[in-house]
Design an enzyme around this catalytic site. Structure first.
Site, PDB file in Angstrom:
ATOM      1  N   TYR A  59     -33.410 -14.764   4.174  1.00 16.17           N
ATOM      2  CA  TYR A  59     -34.777 -14.282   3.877  1.00 16.17           C
ATOM      3  C   TYR A  59     -35.160 -14.513   2.428  1.00 16.17           C
ATOM      4  O   TYR A  59     -36.256 -14.191   2.023  1.00 16.17           O
ATOM      5  CB  TYR A  59     -34.933 -12.801   4.247  1.00 16.17           C
ATOM      6  CG  TYR A  59     -33.828 -11.917   3.704  1.00 16.17           C
ATOM      7  CD1 TYR A  59     -33.831 -11.513   2.385  1.00 16.17           C
ATOM      8  CD2 TYR A  59     -32.781 -11.503   4.529  1.00 16.17           C
ATOM      9  CE1 TYR A  59     -32.808 -10.728   1.886  1.00 16.17           C
ATOM     10  CE2 TYR A  59     -31.751 -10.727   4.039  1.00 16.17           C
ATOM     11  CZ  TYR A  59     -31.772 -10.339   2.707  1.00 16.17           C
ATOM     12  OH  TYR A  59     -30.749  -9.573   2.220  1.00 16.17           O
ATOM     13  N   LYS A  60     -34.234 -15.067   1.619  1.00 16.17           N
ATOM     14  CA  LYS A  60     -34.574 -15.397   0.233  1.00 16.17           C
ATOM     15  C   LYS A  60     -35.100 -16.833   0.210  1.00 16.17           C
ATOM     16  O   LYS A  60     -36.166 -17.091   0.734  1.00 16.17           O
ATOM     17  CB  LYS A  60     -33.361 -15.147  -0.662  1.00 16.17           C
ATOM     18  CG  LYS A  60     -33.053 -13.644  -0.764  1.00 16.17           C
ATOM     19  CD  LYS A  60     -31.748 -13.303  -1.453  1.00 16.17           C
ATOM     20  CE  LYS A  60     -31.535 -11.792  -1.417  1.00 16.17           C
ATOM     21  NZ  LYS A  60     -30.141 -11.391  -1.714  1.00 16.17           N
TER      22      LYS A  60
ATOM     23  N   ASP B  19     -20.397 -15.989  -1.800  1.00 22.98           N
ATOM     24  CA  ASP B  19     -21.670 -15.445  -1.331  1.00 22.98           C
ATOM     25  C   ASP B  19     -22.777 -16.351  -1.867  1.00 22.98           C
ATOM     26  O   ASP B  19     -22.930 -16.504  -3.083  1.00 22.98           O
ATOM     27  CB  ASP B  19     -21.840 -14.003  -1.852  1.00 22.98           C
ATOM     28  CG  ASP B  19     -23.088 -13.350  -1.279  1.00 22.98           C
ATOM     29  OD1 ASP B  19     -24.081 -14.070  -1.030  1.00 22.98           O
ATOM     30  OD2 ASP B  19     -23.073 -12.124  -1.085  1.00 22.98           O
TER      31      ASP B  19
ATOM     32  N   ARG C  89     -36.857  -9.656 -13.635  1.00 29.20           N
ATOM     33  CA  ARG C  89     -36.356 -10.881 -13.012  1.00 29.20           C
ATOM     34  C   ARG C  89     -37.535 -11.694 -12.494  1.00 29.20           C
ATOM     35  O   ARG C  89     -38.382 -11.171 -11.761  1.00 29.20           O
ATOM     36  CB  ARG C  89     -35.420 -10.478 -11.867  1.00 29.20           C
ATOM     37  CG  ARG C  89     -34.601 -11.595 -11.296  1.00 29.20           C
ATOM     38  CD  ARG C  89     -33.582 -11.084 -10.296  1.00 29.20           C
ATOM     39  NE  ARG C  89     -34.243 -10.561  -9.095  1.00 29.20           N
ATOM     40  CZ  ARG C  89     -33.638 -10.414  -7.923  1.00 29.20           C
ATOM     41  NH1 ARG C  89     -32.355 -10.711  -7.802  1.00 29.20           N
ATOM     42  NH2 ARG C  89     -34.285  -9.944  -6.873  1.00 29.20           N
TER      43      ARG C  89
ATOM     44  N   PHE D  60     -22.995  -8.489  -6.285  1.00 29.82           N
ATOM     45  CA  PHE D  60     -24.064  -7.738  -5.616  1.00 29.82           C
ATOM     46  C   PHE D  60     -23.477  -6.455  -4.998  1.00 29.82           C
ATOM     47  O   PHE D  60     -22.368  -6.466  -4.476  1.00 29.82           O
ATOM     48  CB  PHE D  60     -24.668  -8.630  -4.527  1.00 29.82           C
ATOM     49  CG  PHE D  60     -25.951  -8.109  -3.956  1.00 29.82           C
ATOM     50  CD1 PHE D  60     -27.151  -8.272  -4.630  1.00 29.82           C
ATOM     51  CD2 PHE D  60     -25.963  -7.450  -2.738  1.00 29.82           C
ATOM     52  CE1 PHE D  60     -28.337  -7.793  -4.097  1.00 29.82           C
ATOM     53  CE2 PHE D  60     -27.147  -6.964  -2.197  1.00 29.82           C
ATOM     54  CZ  PHE D  60     -28.342  -7.138  -2.883  1.00 29.82           C
TER      55      PHE D  60
HETATM   56  C1  PLP Z   1     -29.509 -10.314  -1.047  1.00 24.09           C
HETATM   57  C2  PLP Z   1     -28.035 -10.296  -1.138  1.00 24.09           C
HETATM   58  C3  PLP Z   1     -27.260  -9.685  -0.134  1.00 24.09           C
HETATM   59  C4  PLP Z   1     -27.940  -8.963   0.975  1.00 24.09           C
HETATM   60  O1  PLP Z   1     -27.118  -8.576   2.029  1.00 24.09           O
HETATM   61  P1  PLP Z   1     -27.831  -8.022   3.355  1.00 24.09           P
HETATM   62  O2  PLP Z   1     -26.725  -7.738   4.279  1.00 24.09           O
HETATM   63  O3  PLP Z   1     -28.785  -9.075   3.818  1.00 24.09           O
HETATM   64  O4  PLP Z   1     -28.603  -6.815   2.970  1.00 24.09           O
HETATM   65  C5  PLP Z   1     -25.882  -9.776  -0.233  1.00 24.09           C
HETATM   66  N1  PLP Z   1     -25.292 -10.405  -1.269  1.00 24.09           N
HETATM   67  C6  PLP Z   1     -26.010 -10.988  -2.258  1.00 24.09           C
HETATM   68  C7  PLP Z   1     -25.325 -11.699  -3.379  1.00 24.09           C
HETATM   69  C8  PLP Z   1     -27.405 -10.933  -2.233  1.00 24.09           C
HETATM   70  O5  PLP Z   1     -28.127 -11.476  -3.205  1.00 24.09           O
END
Ligand code: PLP
Length: 420
Positions: A231-232, A206, A380, A129
């Site tokens: 939040y997911k 992660d 997606r 990501f």
């Molecule tokens: C959604 C997501 C993030 C988001 O990071 P934030 O600090 O909440 O913006 C980080 N890593 C992965 C793999 C994600 O899917």
């Protein structure tokens, strides 16, 4: 592959037999006609969360005022324990709700480097990501370390060969996503952690796209560190605080770079120098975000009630059904599966490649189905186990095949907007 029936009646039968079907009514659903396949980007609102937040605002903040800190102060750790117990396979005292995923990554990577002075290389993969890659690159630049980037296939997910080739006695930390945000490819946490440990390095996972969707076994896999958002799949709302995990045996060896007062011994002694508490709370920084943390608690309790193993089972059933319909209906219109086909190698979302994926995603939203676009040319679709019905998958793919057949996306602007 088993041939599944492609008629809608079969989807209705699957819904009727779904042991999690009743959970759908536990979420806000102001628009009955909307099909939401993007809970892996922003999960829907649990009704219990709306009620609980109203109570926290009205009575705990409104009436209790500063006195409420007596029980608020322990929440980041208590809610962390809930996440550990029900979703991430971590014994108490190893998970803390705090900051954002991005900030937690910054904290843990710096702590891992500080604890291993002879090792100066960080490893991640080029499909990780963006925030993960950027934070790692930033830390490498600030500290004069090397960020070693291994290549990962966009659709197939992590391959251990490039990882093995990159590992060596100079490596401090490997940082990877458990479920790939684009393809949904699910990494073998235990195997990869083992390989990293064989090279004497620490392993950070992660969990943003796996926590709440697939069972995570942090303790059992030997993982050292982990981060994840809420939040997911945890449905805690936009910008709700993230969580971090530090293996118990490692906690007192690590010291994070943000020396905030919420990690301090005897915090209200207001002492002259930073002296972090033992245990997971040393990874806290400043005043925690209480309303968001309460939402994390409610979201986690709801998933715990459904049970992560049942959620996983339904996630596999939904995504394999989606793939079956996509093979049958969409492949003839130029769509190609861009996620692993094997159930055990996939998280809870499915990605389809199409040369016009941006416009297709926009036309699909106009047709009442919310999924999302991911670069370079992918659609997606995240059927979220706790709320999505099999008939939602059927209806979504039916609408998709109609707009693909009629090419009704071709009149839309070709340039993606700021948020995709
Ligand atoms: C959604 C997501 C993030 C988001 O990071 P934030 O600090 O909440 O913006 C980080 N890593 C992965 C793999 C994600 O899917």
């Amino acid at each position: 592959m088993t041939a599944l029936p492609s008629n809608r009646i079969y989807a209705e039968q699957l819904d009727a037999a779904d042991p999690l079907a009743r959970f759908r009514d536990r979420f806000a659903r102001p628009d009955e006609s909307l099909i939401y396949l993007d809970g892996n980007s922003l999960g829907p609102l649990p009704l219990a969360t709306a009620a609980r937040i109203a109570e926290v605002i009205g009575s705990e903040w409104g009436a209790g005022l500063v006195r409420s800190w007596h029980h608020w102060a322990g929440l980041p750790r208590e809610v962390g324990d809930l996440i550990g117990e029900h979703l991430t396979g971590a014994a108490p005292g190893q998970v803390l709700v705090s900051d954002s995923t991005t900030v937690n990554l910054f904290k843990l990577v710096n702590a891992a480097l500080d604890a291993q002075p002879g090792r100066t290389v960080l490893i991640t993969d080029d499909d990780n990501f963006p925030t993960d890659r950027y934070v790692l690159a930033g830390i490498a630049a600030q500290r004069g370390c090397e960020l070693r980037m291994i290549h990962t296939d966009l659709d197939a997910g992590l391959d251990t060969q490039p990882l093995l080739a990159a590992l060596g006695p100079d490596v401090a930390l490997v940082s990877l996503s458990h479920v790939a945000y684009r393809s949904g490819a699910l990494a073998d946490m235990e195997q990869i952690t083992g390989l990293v440990h064989d090279a004497g390095a620490l392993m950070l996972w992660d969990l943003c796209h796996s926590a709440g969707a697939v069972p995570v076994r942090l303790d059992a896999s030997g993982a050292d560190l982990a981060i994840g958002c809420t939040y997911k799949y945890l449905n805690a709302g936009p910008g709700a605080p993230a969580f971090l995990y530090v293996r118990a045996g490692l906690q007192d060896r690590l010291r994070q770079p943000i020396w905030g007062w919420f990690g301090q011994q005897d915090q209200f002694a207001m002492g002259p120098a930073y002296d972090p508490v033992p245990g997971i709370e040393r990874f806290a920084t400043g005043t925690p975000q209480i309303i968001g943390t309460v939402a994390v608690a409610e979201g986690t309790k709801l998933l715990a009630e459904a049970g992560i193993d049942r959620l996983r089972e339904k996630g596999v059933a939904l995504t394999s059904y989606l793939i079956h319909l996509a093979d049958e209906w969409l492949a003839p219109h130029g769509f190609r599966l861009a996620s692993p086909r094997a159930d055990a190698r996939r998280g809870s979302h499915v990605t389809l490649h199409h040369p016009d994926a941006w416009r297709v995603s926009q036309a699909l939203i106009a047709a009442g189905v919310i999924g999302d676009f991911r670069t370079p040319d992918r659609l997606r679709l995240g059927p979220v186990p706790i709320t999505t019905r099999f008939t939602d998958v059927w209806d979504a793919l039916d609408r998709l095949r109609q707009l693909a057949a009629g090419k009704s996306y071709e009149h839309l602007p070709a340039t993606p907007s700021r948020i995709t």
